[in-house]
Design a protein around this motif. Structure first.
Motif, PDB file in Angstrom:
ATOM      1  N   ASP A 134       0.852  -1.187   0.000  1.00 29.42           N
ATOM      2  CA  ASP A 134       0.000   0.000   0.000  1.00 29.42           C
ATOM      3  C   ASP A 134       0.892   1.243   0.000  1.00 29.42           C
ATOM      4  O   ASP A 134       1.614   1.506   0.963  1.00 29.42           O
ATOM      5  CB  ASP A 134      -0.895  -0.008   1.246  1.00 29.42           C
ATOM      6  N   LYS A 135       0.858   2.007  -1.103  1.00 30.39           N
ATOM      7  CA  LYS A 135       1.751   3.148  -1.258  1.00 30.39           C
ATOM      8  C   LYS A 135       1.191   4.449  -0.661  1.00 30.39           C
ATOM      9  O   LYS A 135       1.844   5.486  -0.713  1.00 30.39           O
ATOM     10  CB  LYS A 135       2.034   3.382  -2.742  1.00 30.39           C
ATOM     11  N   SER A 136       0.006   4.404  -0.087  1.00 31.01           N
ATOM     12  CA  SER A 136      -0.669   5.642   0.319  1.00 31.01           C
ATOM     13  C   SER A 136       0.087   6.415   1.405  1.00 31.01           C
ATOM     14  O   SER A 136      -0.087   7.629   1.543  1.00 31.01           O
ATOM     15  CB  SER A 136      -2.088   5.333   0.811  1.00 31.01           C
ATOM     16  N   SER A 137       0.919   5.734   2.182  1.00 32.50           N
ATOM     17  CA  SER A 137       1.634   6.411   3.277  1.00 32.50           C
ATOM     18  C   SER A 137       3.067   6.783   2.923  1.00 32.50           C
ATOM     19  O   SER A 137       3.816   7.284   3.767  1.00 32.50           O
ATOM     20  CB  SER A 137       1.642   5.518   4.522  1.00 32.50           C
ATOM     21  N   ARG A 138       3.466   6.544   1.667  1.00 31.18           N
ATOM     22  CA  ARG A 138       4.867   6.726   1.290  1.00 31.18           C
ATOM     23  C   ARG A 138       5.366   8.141   1.559  1.00 31.18           C
ATOM     24  O   ARG A 138       6.475   8.333   2.060  1.00 31.18           O
ATOM     25  CB  ARG A 138       5.050   6.388  -0.193  1.00 31.18           C
ATOM     26  N   PHE A 139       4.586   9.146   1.224  1.00 37.20           N
ATOM     27  CA  PHE A 139       5.065  10.526   1.307  1.00 37.20           C
ATOM     28  C   PHE A 139       4.490  11.279   2.510  1.00 37.20           C
ATOM     29  O   PHE A 139       4.387  12.498   2.492  1.00 37.20           O
ATOM     30  CB  PHE A 139       4.737  11.262   0.009  1.00 37.20           C
ATOM     31  N   THR A 140       4.128  10.555   3.555  1.00 40.92           N
ATOM     32  CA  THR A 140       3.629  11.209   4.763  1.00 40.92           C
ATOM     33  C   THR A 140       4.789  11.752   5.586  1.00 40.92           C
ATOM     34  O   THR A 140       5.955  11.419   5.365  1.00 40.92           O
ATOM     35  CB  THR A 140       2.807  10.221   5.604  1.00 40.92           C
ATOM     36  N   ASP A 141       4.458  12.583   6.572  1.00 39.76           N
ATOM     37  CA  ASP A 141       5.469  13.164   7.450  1.00 39.76           C
ATOM     38  C   ASP A 141       5.783  12.158   8.553  1.00 39.76           C
ATOM     39  O   ASP A 141       5.021  12.008   9.510  1.00 39.76           O
ATOM     40  CB  ASP A 141       4.949  14.475   8.047  1.00 39.76           C
ATOM     41  N   TRP A 142       6.916  11.492   8.438  1.00 43.34           N
ATOM     42  CA  TRP A 142       7.263  10.432   9.384  1.00 43.34           C
ATOM     43  C   TRP A 142       7.769  10.978  10.710  1.00 43.34           C
ATOM     44  O   TRP A 142       8.002  10.203  11.650  1.00 43.34           O
ATOM     45  CB  TRP A 142       8.304   9.506   8.765  1.00 43.34           C
ATOM     46  N   SER A 143       7.920  12.283  10.823  1.00 40.63           N
ATOM     47  CA  SER A 143       8.377  12.857  12.095  1.00 40.63           C
ATOM     48  C   SER A 143       7.218  13.180  13.030  1.00 40.63           C
ATOM     49  O   SER A 143       7.436  13.447  14.212  1.00 40.63           O
ATOM     50  CB  SER A 143       9.192  14.125  11.834  1.00 40.63           C
ATOM     51  N   ARG A 144       5.999  13.157  12.517  1.00 38.17           N
ATOM     52  CA  ARG A 144       4.842  13.491  13.346  1.00 38.17           C
ATOM     53  C   ARG A 144       4.408  12.270  14.154  1.00 38.17           C
ATOM     54  O   ARG A 144       4.445  11.141  13.693  1.00 38.17           O
ATOM     55  CB  ARG A 144       3.684  13.986  12.474  1.00 38.17           C
ATOM     56  N   ARG A 145       3.978  12.537  15.372  1.00 32.39           N
ATOM     57  CA  ARG A 145       3.494  11.499  16.248  1.00 32.39           C
ATOM     58  C   ARG A 145       2.112  11.867  16.772  1.00 32.39           C
ATOM     59  O   ARG A 145       1.836  13.053  16.985  1.00 32.39           O
ATOM     60  CB  ARG A 145       4.450  11.284  17.437  1.00 32.39           C
ATOM     61  N   PRO A 146       1.208  10.899  16.952  1.00 30.27           N
ATOM     62  CA  PRO A 146       1.439   9.459  16.782  1.00 30.27           C
ATOM     63  C   PRO A 146       1.353   9.048  15.315  1.00 30.27           C
ATOM     64  O   PRO A 146       0.707   9.720  14.503  1.00 30.27           O
ATOM     65  CB  PRO A 146       0.293   8.835  17.578  1.00 30.27           C
ATOM     66  N   LEU A 147       2.029   7.938  14.983  1.00 26.56           N
ATOM     67  CA  LEU A 147       1.913   7.370  13.650  1.00 26.56           C
ATOM     68  C   LEU A 147       0.551   6.683  13.509  1.00 26.56           C
ATOM     69  O   LEU A 147       0.053   6.087  14.457  1.00 26.56           O
ATOM     70  CB  LEU A 147       3.025   6.341  13.418  1.00 26.56           C
ATOM     71  N   SER A 148      -0.022   6.777  12.329  1.00 27.79           N
ATOM     72  CA  SER A 148      -1.300   6.114  12.082  1.00 27.79           C
ATOM     73  C   SER A 148      -1.082   4.624  11.862  1.00 27.79           C
ATOM     74  O   SER A 148       0.030   4.171  11.568  1.00 27.79           O
ATOM     75  CB  SER A 148      -1.982   6.724  10.856  1.00 27.79           C
ATOM     76  N   ASP A 149      -2.160   3.845  11.975  1.00 25.67           N
ATOM     77  CA  ASP A 149      -2.062   2.410  11.702  1.00 25.67           C
ATOM     78  C   ASP A 149      -1.657   2.159  10.249  1.00 25.67           C
ATOM     79  O   ASP A 149      -0.926   1.210   9.957  1.00 25.67           O
ATOM     80  CB  ASP A 149      -3.405   1.728  12.004  1.00 25.67           C
TER      81      ASP A 149
END
Length: 386
Positions: A134-149
């Motif tokens: 599933d590529k939908s989360s590829r370009f999300t901001d990985w520094s933000r918390r909490p991470l989504s499922d």
């Protein structure tokens, strides 16, 4: 989905992983606003189908010590498996002064095994693991918390499917006897120098318009200042000034702030303060550099030096050899390599090791008139001469 946030839990997982033959590794990071990558997440998995065999490690949690992970990376009995490892390894080399070993890169292995050039992870998962990513989360901001499922599932998929991909490719390399080919390719990734950027060498990446030694000296000093400033302040080099502005400065050679302010391409922030002072000093140093310290202009191959007919034949030979070997052409020799050979060069990476066996030896024989190429149907055949 388990996320490790405590050093003791990470140490316990790494101890179990240390008993496995391999561990798959991936990272999520940000680099748009910094010089060095900001490590946001680490994904790890070892063979198994249980929930505790694949975990996420959150390096942004205060107090988490990655020492157990680096100890695992140094364990000679566990293969560390990555896909397109270059950027991941750079992070660990800089942050932990550690390059994981033994090392395996599934992108390189896939190129050796006939999956094409720069094959993507999703393609290998689809073709080998019969899965989907599933590529939908590829370009999300990985520094933000909490991470989504969804982010967690995406991140874990990067190491769980990788287990199947690795086992398939490793078996294929063993069957074909090409494991040493991949080992040759991994030498660059294992070299700590790969991840060091020397400011005094940064100018070599520039596409300079004026190759005169004096202009190159100014470009060298400006590029070195930019690299040092970006490293110290941890900002992208383009935030200091861009390549086009650097080349403009090489041509205008500003002597003071007034002349510097006339630049069309320089960012406003670079026209004052430490950056402006650094620019003016770099230009002055480049202009005053002694003759013996001036960079030599890069050697340019004139088009009339290239034997066009020979270059075309070499391309045909490379294509035929790559198809027969089931190896990506780009991994054997580049278009620039072929032009070099056609202009008289008789040595290069293409002439040694497995590349020499697959292509280089016959390429030299072709240049020396010892073989010819013939076609029969779709096949290209080598015909000995003399």
């Amino acid at each position: 989905m388990i996320t490790l946030t405590e050093t003791a839990a990470l140490a316990e997982f790494c101890a179990r992983a240390g008993e496995a033959p391999y561990v798959t590794v991936d990272t999520e990071f940000l680099r748009e606003r910094t010089y060095y990558s900001k490590l946001c997440l680490i994904q790890l998995a070892f063979p198994g189908d249980g929930e505790t065999d694949a975990v996420l490690v959150d390096p942004l949690v205060g107090g988490l010590d990655l020492a157990p992970l680096y100890e695992l990376f140094r364990d000679p009995g566990v293969v560390k498996v990555f896909h397109a490892a270059r950027q991941d390894l750079e992070i660990f080399a800089i942050e932990g002064d550690t390059i994981p070993a033994p090392l395996f890169d599934t992108q390189i292995a896939a190129m050796v095994c006939g999956f094409g050039e720069q094959v993507g992870y999703e393609t290998l998962v689809r073709k080998i693991a019969k899965g989907q990513v599933d590529k939908s989360s590829r370009f999300t901001d990985w520094s933000r918390r909490p991470l989504s499922d969804a982010q967690k599932r995406y991140a874990l998929a990067d190491v769980t499917h990788l287990r199947v991909v690795y086992e398939h490719l490793a078996a294929e390399l063993e069957r074909s006897g090409r494991t040493p080919w991949v080992e040759e390719e991994l030498d660059v990734l294992r070299d700590p120098a790969t991840y060091r950027v020397e400011p005094r060498e940064a100018w070599r990446r520039l596409k300079t318009r004026n190759p005169s030694p004096r202009s190159l000296a100014i470009a060298r000093e400006l590029a070195a200042f930019r690299e040092e400033y970006a490293q110290v302040n941890n900002v992208p080099r383009t935030r200091v000034f861009k390549d086009d502005a650097l080349l403009e400065l090489v041509g205008s050679k500003p002597k003071d702030l007034d002349e510097l302010g006339k630049s069309r391409l320089l960012l406003r922030e670079a026209r004052k303060g430490d950056i402006a002072e650094g620019i003016l000093k770099a230009v002055a140093v480049g202009q005053a550099a002694p003759r013996e310290d001036l960079p030599a202009p890069p050697k340019q191959k004139a088009r009339d030096q290239i034997n066009g007919a020979l270059a075309d034949l070499l391309r045909v030979l490379l294509k035929a050899k790559a198809e027969k070997a089931g190896v990506a052409q780009k991994l054997i020799a580049s278009a620039s390599d072929l032009d070099d050979i056609a202009s008289g060069t008789r040595d290069g990476a293409w002439a040694h090791g497995w590349r020499g066996e697959v292509f280089g030896t016959d390429a030299l024989r072709l240049c020396e008139g010892k073989i010819a190429l013939a076609c029969k149907g779709q096949d290209v055949r080598i015909v000995p001469l003399g």
